[in-house]
Design a protein around this motif. Structure first.
Motif, PDB file in Angstrom:
ATOM      1  N   MET A 258       0.842  -1.196   0.000  1.00 15.58           N
ATOM      2  CA  MET A 258       0.000   0.000   0.000  1.00 15.58           C
ATOM      3  C   MET A 258       0.880   1.250   0.000  1.00 15.58           C
ATOM      4  SD  MET A 258      -2.952  -1.273   2.665  1.00 15.58           S
ATOM      5  CE  MET A 258      -4.182  -0.114   2.060  1.00 15.58           C
ATOM      6  N   PRO A 259       0.843   2.050  -1.069  1.00 20.92           N
ATOM      7  CA  PRO A 259       1.735   3.219  -1.188  1.00 20.92           C
ATOM      8  C   PRO A 259       1.211   4.459  -0.485  1.00 20.92           C
ATOM      9  CG  PRO A 259       0.445   3.009  -3.184  1.00 20.92           C
ATOM     10  CD  PRO A 259       0.042   1.857  -2.291  1.00 20.92           C
ATOM     11  N   SER A 260       0.709   4.308   0.723  1.00 26.17           N
ATOM     12  CA  SER A 260       0.117   5.434   1.435  1.00 26.17           C
ATOM     13  C   SER A 260       0.942   5.786   2.661  1.00 26.17           C
ATOM     14  CB  SER A 260      -1.317   5.100   1.867  1.00 26.17           C
ATOM     15  OG  SER A 260      -1.326   4.135   2.895  1.00 26.17           O
ATOM     16  N   THR A 261       0.777   7.020   3.111  1.00 26.81           N
ATOM     17  CA  THR A 261       1.462   7.453   4.326  1.00 26.81           C
ATOM     18  C   THR A 261       0.983   6.651   5.523  1.00 26.81           C
ATOM     19  OG1 THR A 261       1.584   9.695   3.410  1.00 26.81           O
ATOM     20  CG2 THR A 261       1.990   9.447   5.765  1.00 26.81           C
ATOM     21  N   PHE A 262      -0.318   6.362   5.579  1.00 27.65           N
ATOM     22  CA  PHE A 262      -0.854   5.579   6.691  1.00 27.65           C
ATOM     23  C   PHE A 262      -0.165   4.220   6.773  1.00 27.65           C
ATOM     24  CE2 PHE A 262      -3.739   2.493   8.553  1.00 27.65           C
ATOM     25  CZ  PHE A 262      -4.153   3.137   9.715  1.00 27.65           C
ATOM     26  N   ALA A 263      -0.075   3.513   5.638  1.00 26.68           N
ATOM     27  CA  ALA A 263       0.569   2.198   5.626  1.00 26.68           C
ATOM     28  C   ALA A 263       2.048   2.308   5.984  1.00 26.68           C
ATOM     29  CB  ALA A 263       0.401   1.549   4.255  1.00 26.68           C
ATOM     30  N   ALA A 264       2.719   3.358   5.490  1.00 29.55           N
ATOM     31  CA  ALA A 264       4.144   3.544   5.791  1.00 29.55           C
ATOM     32  C   ALA A 264       4.361   3.718   7.287  1.00 29.55           C
ATOM     33  CB  ALA A 264       4.677   4.752   5.027  1.00 29.55           C
ATOM     34  N   LEU A 265       3.499   4.495   7.929  1.00 30.11           N
ATOM     35  CA  LEU A 265       3.633   4.717   9.373  1.00 30.11           C
ATOM     36  C   LEU A 265       3.284   3.467  10.171  1.00 30.11           C
ATOM     37  CD1 LEU A 265       2.146   8.320   9.581  1.00 30.11           C
ATOM     38  CD2 LEU A 265       4.541   7.641   9.848  1.00 30.11           C
ATOM     39  N   ARG A 266       2.274   2.729   9.733  1.00 33.04           N
ATOM     40  CA  ARG A 266       1.925   1.493  10.435  1.00 33.04           C
ATOM     41  C   ARG A 266       3.053   0.463  10.307  1.00 33.04           C
ATOM     42  NH1 ARG A 266      -0.477   0.411  14.172  1.00 33.04           N
ATOM     43  NH2 ARG A 266      -1.973  -1.213  13.610  1.00 33.04           N
ATOM     44  N   LEU A 267       3.697   0.423   9.141  1.00 33.48           N
ATOM     45  CA  LEU A 267       4.838  -0.486   8.971  1.00 33.48           C
ATOM     46  C   LEU A 267       5.952  -0.175   9.963  1.00 33.48           C
ATOM     47  CD1 LEU A 267       5.378  -0.986   5.123  1.00 33.48           C
ATOM     48  CD2 LEU A 267       5.155  -2.787   6.832  1.00 33.48           C
ATOM     49  N   LEU A 268       6.097   1.086  10.299  1.00 35.79           N
ATOM     50  CA  LEU A 268       7.138   1.492  11.247  1.00 35.79           C
ATOM     51  C   LEU A 268       6.704   1.307  12.704  1.00 35.79           C
ATOM     52  CD1 LEU A 268       8.370   4.765   9.495  1.00 35.79           C
ATOM     53  CD2 LEU A 268       9.556   2.554   9.604  1.00 35.79           C
ATOM     54  N   GLY A 269       5.480   0.808  12.912  1.00 40.92           N
ATOM     55  CA  GLY A 269       5.000   0.561  14.267  1.00 40.92           C
ATOM     56  C   GLY A 269       4.234   1.703  14.883  1.00 40.92           C
ATOM     57  N   THR A 270       3.888   2.712  14.107  1.00 39.19           N
ATOM     58  CA  THR A 270       3.133   3.842  14.626  1.00 39.19           C
ATOM     59  C   THR A 270       1.716   3.391  15.003  1.00 39.19           C
ATOM     60  OG1 THR A 270       4.340   5.273  13.104  1.00 39.19           O
ATOM     61  CG2 THR A 270       2.364   6.194  14.138  1.00 39.19           C
ATOM     62  N   PRO A 271       1.211   3.791  16.159  1.00 38.13           N
ATOM     63  CA  PRO A 271      -0.168   3.440  16.526  1.00 38.13           C
ATOM     64  C   PRO A 271      -1.164   3.973  15.497  1.00 38.13           C
ATOM     65  CG  PRO A 271       1.017   4.279  18.435  1.00 38.13           C
ATOM     66  CD  PRO A 271       1.900   4.520  17.251  1.00 38.13           C
ATOM     67  N   VAL A 272      -2.353   3.376  15.487  1.00 40.64           N
ATOM     68  CA  VAL A 272      -3.359   3.729  14.492  1.00 40.64           C
ATOM     69  C   VAL A 272      -3.661   5.224  14.515  1.00 40.64           C
ATOM     70  CG1 VAL A 272      -5.778   3.441  13.841  1.00 40.64           C
ATOM     71  CG2 VAL A 272      -4.405   1.441  14.441  1.00 40.64           C
ATOM     72  N   ALA A 273      -3.876   5.787  15.709  1.00 46.43           N
ATOM     73  CA  ALA A 273      -4.214   7.206  15.796  1.00 46.43           C
ATOM     74  C   ALA A 273      -3.100   8.076  15.233  1.00 46.43           C
ATOM     75  CB  ALA A 273      -4.508   7.587  17.252  1.00 46.43           C
ATOM     76  N   ALA A 275      -0.841   7.212  13.052  1.00 44.14           N
ATOM     77  CA  ALA A 275      -0.753   7.011  11.611  1.00 44.14           C
ATOM     78  C   ALA A 275      -1.802   7.836  10.880  1.00 44.14           C
ATOM     79  CB  ALA A 275      -0.916   5.532  11.280  1.00 44.14           C
ATOM     80  N   TYR A 276      -3.000   7.927  11.472  1.00 44.18           N
ATOM     81  CA  TYR A 276      -4.044   8.755  10.863  1.00 44.18           C
ATOM     82  C   TYR A 276      -3.653  10.237  10.890  1.00 44.18           C
ATOM     83  CZ  TYR A 276      -7.726   5.274  10.116  1.00 44.18           C
ATOM     84  OH  TYR A 276      -8.469   4.233   9.641  1.00 44.18           O
ATOM     85  N   VAL A 277      -3.072  10.681  11.980  1.00 43.12           N
ATOM     86  CA  VAL A 277      -2.658  12.089  12.078  1.00 43.12           C
ATOM     87  C   VAL A 277      -1.578  12.390  11.038  1.00 43.12           C
ATOM     88  CG1 VAL A 277      -1.497  13.788  13.539  1.00 43.12           C
ATOM     89  CG2 VAL A 277      -3.289  12.334  14.503  1.00 43.12           C
ATOM     90  N   GLY A 278      -0.589  11.515  10.934  1.00 44.81           N
ATOM     91  CA  GLY A 278       0.473  11.715   9.948  1.00 44.81           C
ATOM     92  C   GLY A 278      -0.060  11.692   8.533  1.00 44.81           C
ATOM     93  N   HIS A 279      -0.961  10.749   8.282  1.00 46.49           N
ATOM     94  CA  HIS A 279      -1.544  10.665   6.948  1.00 46.49           C
ATOM     95  C   HIS A 279      -2.363  11.906   6.634  1.00 46.49           C
ATOM     96  CE1 HIS A 279      -3.055   8.496   3.385  1.00 46.49           C
ATOM     97  NE2 HIS A 279      -4.115   9.253   3.576  1.00 46.49           N
ATOM     98  N   ALA A 280      -3.123  12.389   7.602  1.00 45.90           N
ATOM     99  CA  ALA A 280      -3.953  13.571   7.386  1.00 45.90           C
ATOM    100  C   ALA A 280      -3.104  14.794   7.066  1.00 45.90           C
ATOM    101  CB  ALA A 280      -4.817  13.835   8.619  1.00 45.90           C
TER     102      ALA A 280
END
Length: 404
Positions: A258-273, A275-280
């Motif tokens: 998944m080429p998204s910021t959300f997926a990139a952050l989750r891959l790095l272990g970022t919590p869901v919340a 990852a959503y903030v970073g993606h937003a």
């Protein structure tokens, strides 16, 4: 092919030779792969065309008068097993709106392989026609054929070529055929999340006719699907959106693909919340970039690049096979560089974007580092800076080969 002052490493000779080598290598790999297929399953035990089995199984259910069952994971899995009884891998889910059922419904009238060839072939024809119009010059055939995004999408039997043709075609038609542009954009209701950033662009450009036609087309298409398959399909689709959200958040859908910021952050272990903030934050920046470019210039290359590349910075839900879209911004920015001069890093960014569909997933799976948001942001940036600093000639590289 040594580099000399004022001569860029990405010269005409490399652009003539390397794509031919890649096409030959990809073709040989495809032949070897097809030689492993037995009873429709490849050496991994996966169906030929991988994701296409979902479309074909959905078609079988729709033609049997069971369209609402497509949105039931277990019933769709059962239908997939009727296509390939010996397949013992995980089934594929369906998160598409009923409008996409209108597209795939006729497929099961053909045997599986001819249906796969027909679907991919028709999608490829539309994508190629739009891309050739975008390039509008001879000599790009080998570059097009060697684009990794094309091979990835074809291997998956996916709809990225179709959606790219609709998006790219809509942009190409916008200046002179705004209503037809709106029709193509409205047909993106088959994957509506990919059209979200178009709303920002059209508002910035005050393209009211295109917007109205796009909305009307989407409404008509959705209405036609409800008439064809029943209102239950619309309710069932809306019910799957929550399932899709959980699947993305928890990694049931592979983040590495998944080429998204959300997926990139989750891959790095970022919590869901988080990852959503970073993606937003990244999505907001992409939307601002689109607004800025579409307000300040009517140049199709710059507008199209920020919109089509930015689409994947806005959406948390996209996959590597969707990156076949990047053929358009890569082509547009290459032509823009040839016509207006190159700035530092332009060609390196284009090469990175060109290689992304081939390498992004593998790198992410091996390292948990998803390069896609970086490459996509860089592609958006080289277009934005042309609008932001249009007269800073000092940043333009002099000489050096580029695509021709």
């Amino acid at each position: 092919m040594t580099n000399t002052p004022g001569h860029h490493w990405l010269d005409e000779e490399r652009l003539r030779v390397y794509p031919r080598i890649l096409v030959v290598m990809s073709g040989l790999a495809a032949i070897v792969y097809l030689a492993t297929v037995r009873d429709g399953l490849d050496f991994r035990g996966a169906p030929l065309g991988t994701d296409f089995v979902t479309f074909y199984a959905a078609s079988k259910l729709a033609l049997a008068g069971r369209a609402a069952d497509v949105f039931d994971y277990q019933l769709l899995a059962d239908a997939q097993r009727t296509v390939f009884p010996t397949y013992d891998g995980g089934p594929f889910a369906w998160f598409y709106p009923p409008t996409f059922l209108l597209v795939v419904a006729p497929l099961a009238l053909l045997p599986y392989v001819p249906a796969l060839v027909a679907f991919v072939g028709a999608s490829f024809a539309g994508w190629l026609a739009a891309l050739r119009r975008a390039i509008a010059r001879p000599g790009a055939g080998w570059l097009i054929a060697s684009f990794p995004g094309l091979w990835v999408c074809v291997a998956h039997g996916q709809n990225g070529l179709l959606t790219a043709a609709l998006a790219g075609g809509s942009l190409l038609l916008l200046p002179r055929r705004p209503m037809l542009s709106g029709v193509l954009l409205g047909l993106l209701i088959i994957k509506p999340h990919l059209a979200v950033l178009f709303a920002v662009a059209l508002l910035a450009a005050r393209a009211w006719r295109t917007m109205l036609v796009a909305v009307a087309t989407a409404v008509v298409a959705l209405g036609a699907s409800v008439v064809a398959f029943g209102r239950d399909t619309l309710n069932a689709w809306l019910g799957t959106l929550q399932i899709a959200r959980v699947a993305i958040e928890q990694g049931y859908l592979p983040w590495s693909k998944m080429p998204s910021t959300f997926a990139a952050l989750r891959l790095l272990g970022t919590p869901v919340a988080g990852a959503y903030v970073g993606h937003a934050a990244v999505a907001l920046a992409a939307a601002v970039a689109v607004w800025l470019v579409w307000r300040r210039t009517d140049d199709l290359a710059l507008r199209g690049t920020v919109l089509m590349a930015g689409t994947f910075l806005v959406n948390p839900y996209a996959f590597d096979y969707d990156l076949v879209w990047l053929a358009f911004p890569i082509a547009w920015m290459a032509l823009y560089g040839l016509a207006n001069g190159w700035r530092k890093g332009d060609r390196e960014v284009l090469v990175l974007a060109w290689l992304l569909p081939a390498l992004g997933t593998a790198i992410a799976a091996a390292t948990h580092v998803q390069l896609a948001p970086i490459a996509l942001a860089a592609l958006v940036w080289i277009a934005v800076r042309r609008v932001w600093t249009p007269r800073r000639a000092a940043t333009v590289e002099v000489g050096g080969g580029g695509p021709s």
